[in-house]
Write an enzyme that holds these catalytic residues in place. Structure first.
Site, mmCIF file in Angstrom:
data_model
loop_
_atom_site.group_PDB
_atom_site.id
_atom_site.type_symbol
_atom_site.label_atom_id
_atom_site.label_comp_id
_atom_site.label_asym_id
_atom_site.label_seq_id
_atom_site.Cartn_x
_atom_site.Cartn_y
_atom_site.Cartn_z
ATOM 1 N N CYS A 108 0.827 -1.079 0.009
ATOM 2 C CA CYS A 108 0.047 0.147 -0.108
ATOM 3 C C CYS A 108 0.790 1.267 0.213
ATOM 4 O O CYS A 108 0.411 2.440 -0.312
ATOM 5 C CB CYS A 108 -0.899 0.025 1.189
ATOM 6 S SG CYS A 108 -2.066 -1.395 1.153
ATOM 7 N N HIS A 358 -8.927 3.646 -2.652
ATOM 8 C CA HIS A 358 -7.372 3.185 -2.375
ATOM 9 C C HIS A 358 -6.977 2.086 -3.527
ATOM 10 O O HIS A 358 -6.920 0.634 -3.334
ATOM 11 C CB HIS A 358 -7.678 2.374 -0.970
ATOM 12 C CG HIS A 358 -6.078 2.014 -0.599
ATOM 13 N ND1 HIS A 358 -4.881 2.235 -0.938
ATOM 14 C CD2 HIS A 358 -6.071 0.775 0.444
ATOM 15 C CE1 HIS A 358 -3.896 1.697 -0.519
ATOM 16 N NE2 HIS A 358 -4.629 0.663 0.358
ATOM 17 N N CYS A 388 -0.679 2.469 6.508
ATOM 18 C CA CYS A 388 -0.267 1.294 6.862
ATOM 19 C C CYS A 388 0.284 0.387 5.622
ATOM 20 O O CYS A 388 -0.313 0.783 4.505
ATOM 21 C CB CYS A 388 -1.475 0.452 7.706
ATOM 22 S SG CYS A 388 -3.097 0.219 6.684
ATOM 23 N N GLY A 390 0.150 -3.784 4.243
ATOM 24 C CA GLY A 390 0.327 -5.308 4.475
ATOM 25 C C GLY A 390 1.204 -6.044 4.820
ATOM 26 O O GLY A 390 2.447 -5.800 4.532
#
Length: 408
Positions: A108, A358, A388, A390
């Site tokens: 991300c 996103h 954040c 993954g």
């Protein structure tokens, strides 16, 4: 906003653009491959007026395409052949073959990592001009098919018997990690639905006021984000059923980020080169940090990455005017704001990923684009981008605005 000057090797941003963010499979970009989205933003980021269709005039460009030395593209879901398709996209955008290209996948944060890679190359003198970008088509490459097509290539017996439980925690679905955060930190469903509804409310207001127009490069007939739902309320969201823990859960489709298609690009160069060209500086890259966290609560990444980035820039949270924090899930975004003690009015003032979407590899670059335009519009000085990641990480960057011609 002026500055007493800076280092000639400062990495500065002189242009920042993005595509519209559109719903995967249903939205305005669903029929376009990621290479087409990338081509559009690579074309736009070189222009003085990115929304202008006229790219034929030499004076339309901030810098000649042949001056770009390297491009780095963040992407998560495309197959390995994206290295080829993105090179093709770069050449199709008008960049010459002398402009090299690479792809990066830090999940991300890939779009932010791409900008960091270019910024650091400038700071150390490897290049003078480069583009950091991010792109994702969640229509072409659905997230739910990722593990089906590309399962992790590991020795499962060794991974399961190595004695470190966090190894297998890396496989926990993102939505389940959201539930883990909500349960661990006692976040109630109503609070999360209110957070999500506020994201839509802010984004709808920003779109109505035309705040996104300056940062968006239209693609075909698509010129606006299409995932924003102005009529969303917490009461309406409360009717949705939890997805990952159907009995006791609090994470729903309504308080999670949307599946989205999009691209974004940022043009960087050394302060010295910007000075030689007398170009306006949108922002200066001040610091970047990535921190690891437990995979099963990966959403808490910003809680650790933001203080780390601030420390590297010799700043505190009170020195920051705006925060763009990715709303992967309401649980983790709300908790990050709460735990860090941030002023909520400074966070995602124009909504976040719950409303805008996103597109994984694009998001980090998109957040930088939105932050820079908001800093300029509101005459603010410093901003932070964070998200954040993954498998248990968080990333953050500090950017400082200079509304001035480059100087030393």
């Amino acid at each position: 906003m002026t500055s007493p000057g800076g280092n000639p090797r400062d990495a500065v941003i002189v242009q920042a653009v993005r595509s519209p963010l559109c719903r995967a499979r249903k939205g305005g970009l669903a029929d376009l491959p990621p290479s087409s989205l990338l081509t559009a933003v690579l074309q736009g980021v070189l222009l003085k007026e990115p929304q202008s269709p006229d790219r034929q005039q030499p004076d339309a460009y901030l810098v000649p395409p042949e001056d770009v030395q390297d491009v780095c593209v963040g992407n998560v879901l495309s197959p390995p052949t994206a290295a080829v398709s993105f090179r093709m996209a770069s050449l199709a955008s008008g960049l010459p073959h002398s402009a090299s290209i690479s792809t990066v996948n830090r999940q991300c944060s890939s779009g932010l990592q791409s900008i960091s890679n270019i910024a650091h190359a400038i700071q150390c003198g490897s290049i003078d001009v480069g583009i950091g970008a991010g792109v994702e088509s969640m229509s072409y490459n659905p997230m739910h098919e990722l593990y089906e097509k590309f399962p992790p290539e590991v020795d499962w017996e060794k991974m399961q018997s190595c004695g470190n439980k966090e190894v297998m925690d890396c496989l926990i679905p993102m939505g389940v990690t959201s539930e883990n955060v909500a349960k661990k930190f006692d976040l109630d469903r109503r609070t999360l639905d209110e957070f999500a509804a506020k994201s839509h409310e802010k984004a709808a207001k920003a779109r109505e006021q035309g705040k996104f127009k300056a940062e968006i490069v239209p693609i075909s007939d698509c010129s606006e984000d299409d995932g924003i739902r102005p009529s969303t309320t917490a009461d309406k969201l409360s009717r949705l059923k939890p997805v990952f823990d159907k009995k006791n859960g609090s994470t729903t489709a309504g308080n999670s980020s949307q599946l989205t298609d999009g691209a974004a690009a940022v043009l960087l160069m050394s302060r010295q080169k910007a000075m030689e060209r007398n170009l306006p500086i949108m922002g200066v890259w001040k610091s970047y940090a990535v921190e690891g966290v437990p995979p099963k609560i990966m959403g808490v990444g910003p809680v650790y990455a933001i203080p780390s980035a601030l420390k590297k820039a010799s700043l505190t949270k009170d020195d920051i005017d705006l925060f763009e924090i990715n709303e992967a899930f309401a649980s983790q975004a709300y908790y990050s704001v709460l735990e860090l003690g941030l002023d909520a009015d400074k966070v995602n003032p124009n909504g976040g990923a719950i409303a805008l979407g996103h597109p994984l590899g694009c998001t980090g670059a998109r957040l930088v684009v939105t932050l820079l335009h908001e800093l300029r519009r509101e005459n603010k000085r410093r901003g932070v981008v964070s998200m954040c990641i993954g498998t248990g990480m968080g990333a953050a960057a500090v950017i400082e605005r200079e509304d001035m011609r480059a100087s030393l």
